[in-house]
Design an enzyme around this catalytic site. Structure first.
Site, mmCIF file in Angstrom:
data_model
loop_
_atom_site.group_PDB
_atom_site.id
_atom_site.type_symbol
_atom_site.label_atom_id
_atom_site.label_comp_id
_atom_site.label_asym_id
_atom_site.label_seq_id
_atom_site.Cartn_x
_atom_site.Cartn_y
_atom_site.Cartn_z
ATOM 1 N N ARG A 1 -17.083 20.173 -6.799
ATOM 2 C CA ARG A 1 -15.801 20.147 -7.358
ATOM 3 C C ARG A 1 -14.920 20.965 -6.276
ATOM 4 O O ARG A 1 -13.916 20.456 -6.086
ATOM 5 C CB ARG A 1 -15.748 20.408 -8.905
ATOM 6 C CG ARG A 1 -14.411 20.096 -9.500
ATOM 7 C CD ARG A 1 -14.379 20.509 -10.801
ATOM 8 N NE ARG A 1 -13.968 21.932 -10.570
ATOM 9 C CZ ARG A 1 -14.873 22.802 -11.349
ATOM 10 N NH1 ARG A 1 -15.891 22.448 -12.194
ATOM 11 N NH2 ARG A 1 -14.774 24.092 -11.030
ATOM 12 N N TYR B 1 6.420 1.996 -7.225
ATOM 13 C CA TYR B 1 5.132 1.459 -7.578
ATOM 14 C C TYR B 1 5.156 1.230 -8.978
ATOM 15 O O TYR B 1 5.062 2.285 -9.669
ATOM 16 C CB TYR B 1 4.200 1.801 -6.829
ATOM 17 C CG TYR B 1 2.576 1.723 -7.466
ATOM 18 C CD1 TYR B 1 2.300 0.468 -7.622
ATOM 19 C CD2 TYR B 1 1.837 2.658 -7.629
ATOM 20 C CE1 TYR B 1 0.865 0.323 -8.098
ATOM 21 C CE2 TYR B 1 0.633 2.511 -8.241
ATOM 22 C CZ TYR B 1 0.149 1.308 -8.494
ATOM 23 O OH TYR B 1 -1.077 1.021 -8.893
ATOM 24 N N ASP C 1 5.435 8.964 -0.257
ATOM 25 C CA ASP C 1 4.369 8.078 -0.614
ATOM 26 C C ASP C 1 4.317 7.074 0.712
ATOM 27 O O ASP C 1 5.058 6.332 0.843
ATOM 28 C CB ASP C 1 4.487 7.120 -1.865
ATOM 29 C CG ASP C 1 3.219 6.350 -2.083
ATOM 30 O OD1 ASP C 1 2.487 6.059 -1.143
ATOM 31 O OD2 ASP C 1 3.021 5.728 -3.140
ATOM 32 N N LYS D 1 -6.138 2.274 0.370
ATOM 33 C CA LYS D 1 -5.341 1.154 1.117
ATOM 34 C C LYS D 1 -5.721 1.120 2.587
ATOM 35 O O LYS D 1 -6.819 0.970 2.791
ATOM 36 C CB LYS D 1 -3.863 1.183 0.705
ATOM 37 C CG LYS D 1 -3.549 1.398 -0.963
ATOM 38 C CD LYS D 1 -4.322 0.224 -1.670
ATOM 39 C CE LYS D 1 -3.570 0.180 -2.905
ATOM 40 N NZ LYS D 1 -3.867 1.464 -3.950
#
Length: 382
Positions: free
Chosen positions: A53, A106, A178, A203
């Site tokens: 982690r 978004y 973004d 994406k």
């Protein structure tokens, strides 16, 4: 990596953080599918690894590559784009602070601010970010962050990153961009004055619709340290196989984006002359209100295209009729996708100031044969 030798984008995408394995000579970083690491005595960590982690060598390779291709000081990989956004908000904001977001953001970002950040105590205002006067008027003493998408999802609005960086910094705030739609191949916000770049690496970075991930890349190492603390403390990290898949996708980002853009331009040409299409939204069009800014800050205009029909029913029919354009959410994969934002990706913004038009169709133009894509759209449009 020595940037004096390796400085072209495609070279960085293939080599940054990905030196051949010293033990075996493997040219691709291994998938370190491991949770814990043998320590050489108490506190004696090998390469700084103790628990995956906190850090994992495969994720490290991805994070180094992300920083290099975005020209940043540090990159951080997360389990999703929204996990990255949440970590950023909770790192740079506290209850009582204020954020400016795009008025066509978004839907997932809007939901995060409206349903998670605002109940926590962080207020926000949707603002047309192409209007400098409106942005300045929205700033308050407690504004800590201006959040930008450019191009926006799904209306493909354009914001001037350098201008907004100046406004944010004059107000003592940070600018986060973004960069998912453009990718670092087409646009590098940190070089234009932004403080943080946000990605849904699901994406274009991953590029093959087979992995979910997110990233933050920062210009300042100190901010990177603060974000890394939250990344570890909150725990929404990219797993090693997800990191490996994303890293594999990044290697071909440049050549894929060239094809996405070329195909999108042909699709736009078809749509602009089709009598059933009322309006085409694409920053590469000379009459797009953000065309000049996009031409200034982007290498090309991207693979995302939106258009409006005469009615919502007509838009839905087009989405249902395509065969090669697959009806589905997400974007940026090698395959072409079509969707109805109002009922799909942006349903969470329904009834809000960010509600998208019902007659809107969004395309993620893939890298298939362009003639096949055009025939598919022509048949769907009737």
């Amino acid at each position: 990596m020595d940037n004096e030798v390796h400085r072209g984008f495609e070279t960085l995408a293939i080599h940054a953080g990905q030196e051949p394995d010293p033990a075996t000579g493997a040219v691709v970083p291994p998938i370190y599918q491991v949770s814990t690491y043998k320590q050489d005595g108490i506190g004696g960590l090998r390469g700084g690894y103790e628990y995956s982690r906190s850090a994992n060598p495969t994720r490290t390779a991805l994070e180094v590559c992300l920083a290099e291709i975005e020209a940043g000081a540090r990159g951080l990989a997360f389990a999703s784009g929204l996990a990255a956004e949440d970590a950023l908000i909770r790192t740079v904001c506290k209850p009582g602070d204020h954020v400016i977001i795009p008025n066509d953001a978004y839907g997932g970002t809007y939901r995060l601010f409206a349903k998670v950040a605002e109940p926590w105590g962080v207020s926000f205002d949707p603002v047309p970010l192409g209007d400098a006067a409106a942005v300045r008027a929205a700033i308050r003493p407690e504004t800590k962050l201006i959040w930008v998408e450019t191009p926006t999802n799904p209306l493909l609005g354009i914001a001037d990153i350098a201008m907004l960086a100046g406004i944010a910094h004059d107000a003592g705030a940070l600018l986060a961009v973004d960069n998912t739609f453009a990718s670092p191949y087409l646009q590098r916000p940190l070089e234009l004055g932004a403080d943080v770049v946000v990605h849904s690496t699901t994406k274009y970075m991953g590029g093959h619709s087979d992995v979910v991930g997110g990233a933050l890349i920062v210009a300042d190492g100190g901010l990177g340290e603060r974000l890394a603390f939250h990344q570890n403390a909150m725990g929404a990290v990219a797993g090693p196989f997800d990191a490996w898949l994303t890293l594999r996708g990044i290697k071909t980002l440049g050549v894929r984006m060239d094809r996405h853009c070329a195909n999108a331009e042909k699709v736009v040409e078809l749509l602009t002359r089709h009598p059933a299409v009322r309006e085409v939204l694409y920053p590469g069009l000379p009459d797009h209100p953000g065309h000049e800014v996009a031409a200034k800050q982007m290498r090309a205009f991207g693979g995302m295209v939106s258009f409006r029909m005469d009615s919502e029913d007509a838009a839905v029919r087009v989405c249902e009729r395509t065969k090669l354009f697959t009806l589905g959410e997400s974007l940026g994969g090698v395959e072409s996708l079509i969707e109805h934002p109002g009922r799909m990706t942006h349903a969470s913004a329904a009834g809000s100031p960010l509600e998208v038009p019902g007659d809107l169709v969004r395309l993620s133009v893939g890298i298939e044969d362009a003639d096949d894509l055009l025939r598919d759209l022509e048949l769907a449009l009737g």
